[in-house]
Scaffold this active site. Structure first.
Site, PDB file in Angstrom:
ATOM      1  N   SER A   8    -105.671  47.854   3.754  1.00 58.40           N
ATOM      2  CA  SER A   8    -105.979  46.422   3.811  1.00 58.40           C
ATOM      3  C   SER A   8    -106.385  46.014   5.224  1.00 58.40           C
ATOM      4  O   SER A   8    -105.981  46.652   6.197  1.00 58.40           O
ATOM      5  CB  SER A   8    -104.759  45.609   3.371  1.00 58.40           C
ATOM      6  OG  SER A   8    -104.962  44.245   3.663  1.00 58.40           O
ATOM      7  N   HIS A   9    -107.164  44.948   5.321  1.00 55.26           N
ATOM      8  CA  HIS A   9    -107.498  44.392   6.634  1.00 55.26           C
ATOM      9  C   HIS A   9    -106.254  43.866   7.341  1.00 55.26           C
ATOM     10  O   HIS A   9    -106.229  43.759   8.552  1.00 55.26           O
ATOM     11  CB  HIS A   9    -108.496  43.231   6.480  1.00 55.26           C
ATOM     12  CG  HIS A   9    -109.896  43.665   6.213  1.00 55.26           C
ATOM     13  ND1 HIS A   9    -110.278  44.259   5.036  1.00 55.26           N
ATOM     14  CD2 HIS A   9    -111.007  43.610   6.991  1.00 55.26           C
ATOM     15  CE1 HIS A   9    -111.563  44.535   5.089  1.00 55.26           C
ATOM     16  NE2 HIS A   9    -112.037  44.154   6.263  1.00 55.26           N
ATOM     17  N   SER A  10    -105.261  43.493   6.572  1.00 55.43           N
ATOM     18  CA  SER A  10    -104.048  42.884   7.125  1.00 55.43           C
ATOM     19  C   SER A  10    -102.869  43.836   6.990  1.00 55.43           C
ATOM     20  O   SER A  10    -102.560  44.313   5.883  1.00 55.43           O
ATOM     21  CB  SER A  10    -103.760  41.582   6.372  1.00 55.43           C
ATOM     22  OG  SER A  10    -102.394  41.245   6.482  1.00 55.43           O
ATOM     23  N   GLY A  45    -108.381  44.020  10.387  1.00 54.30           N
ATOM     24  CA  GLY A  45    -109.496  44.969  10.333  1.00 54.30           C
ATOM     25  C   GLY A  45    -109.030  46.275   9.732  1.00 54.30           C
ATOM     26  O   GLY A  45    -107.850  46.429   9.386  1.00 54.30           O
ATOM     27  N   ASP A  69    -108.604  46.818  -0.068  1.00 56.76           N
ATOM     28  CA  ASP A  69    -108.826  45.411  -0.420  1.00 56.76           C
ATOM     29  C   ASP A  69    -110.322  45.178  -0.679  1.00 56.76           C
ATOM     30  O   ASP A  69    -110.707  45.041  -1.819  1.00 56.76           O
ATOM     31  CB  ASP A  69    -108.145  44.395   0.521  1.00 56.76           C
ATOM     32  CG  ASP A  69    -108.430  44.534   1.997  1.00 56.76           C
ATOM     33  OD1 ASP A  69    -109.323  45.314   2.352  1.00 56.76           O
ATOM     34  OD2 ASP A  69    -107.762  43.839   2.782  1.00 56.76           O
TER      35      ASP A  69
END
Lengths: 136, 107
Positions: A8-10, A45, A69
């Protein structure tokens, strides 16, 4: 039993999805996570080398399913696979499943001992599974 | 002409056109959990259901839903089953009786 990697980016989203998946797997499935760009989890990112580390952490011969994601998470995951030696890359699969539903389904079916392709197939079926009772 | 005679041969042979009869069993259960049928209890239902060969379905009678596959956690969540809802469980297959018996205790 296959392993899973949550991308995931987070970092916090990856950790939350990991938490849900781990509960579905009942502690029986190796689940890695690669979220965000920095170790403190503050920078959003995706990073191929972090994904690569997560794959290596859960690696097993039965294979590893990656759930992303969206957007550059997919590209970073592809890059990570390219960085793997050929014999390991063959046993890794990028899933087209939505992240939350896919991780829940994949964790449960991985814990039932199903093979990589079968686990991915049920996870990807989440793409067409409505949430609301009226539609079922 | 040979094709036609071949297909009429098949029609006269019931073993090839009718599926074998499978034992079937169904029951209505009431959801007792105050939080309804949630992810974790759904996981346990899928886990038990997956041990059986039988095809197993569930419909939420209280919401008038269609029957869904009990071996699918996402379909099970679609039932949106709250405490007190009545679910119709149906199994067909060689171990249908045992499957229903095992599943009943989870609700």
């Amino acid at each position: 039993m296959i392993g899973l990697v949550i991308v995931s980016h987070s970092a916090r989203l990856a950790a939350g999805v990991h938490e849900l998946a781990a509960q579905m797997a009942g502690g029986q499935v190796a689940i890695g996570q690669a979220g965000g760009l920095s170790d403190d989890g503050e920078t959003l990112g995706t990073d191929a080398s972090r994904i690569l580390s997560a794959i290596e952490e859960v690696w097993c011969e039965d294979g590893v399913l990656l759930l992303m994601d969206l957007g550059s998470a997919v590209m970073s995951a592809e890059l990570a696979l390219e960085m793997l030696p050929e014999h390991r890359r063959r046993n890794c699969l990028l899933s087209n499943a939505p992240l939350v539903e896919g991780a829940i389904v994949a964790a449960l079916h991985a814990s039932l001992g199903e093979p990589l392709q079968a686990v991915n197939a049920v996870a990807e079926a989440a793409l067409s599974a409505p949430k609301l009772a009226n539609n079922c | 002409m040979s094709n036609i005679s071949h297909s009429s041969f098949l029609d006269e042979n019931p073993a090839q056109v009718e599926p074998p009869l499978q034992p079937s069993k169904s029951v209505v259960v009431t959801v007792s959990d105050p939080r309804g049928l949630h992810l974790r209890s759904g996981r346990d239902v899928v886990r038990i259901a997956s041990r059986f060969q039988a095809r197993i379905t569930a419909a939420n009678l209280s919401r008038n839903t269609n029957a869904v596959d009990l071996k699918s956690i996402l379909q099970l969540m679609q039932l949106q089953a709250r405490q007190g809802h009545s679910l119709h469980l149906a199994a067909s297959g060689p171990d249908a009786d045992a499957a229903i018996e095992a599943l009943c205790s989870l609700f």
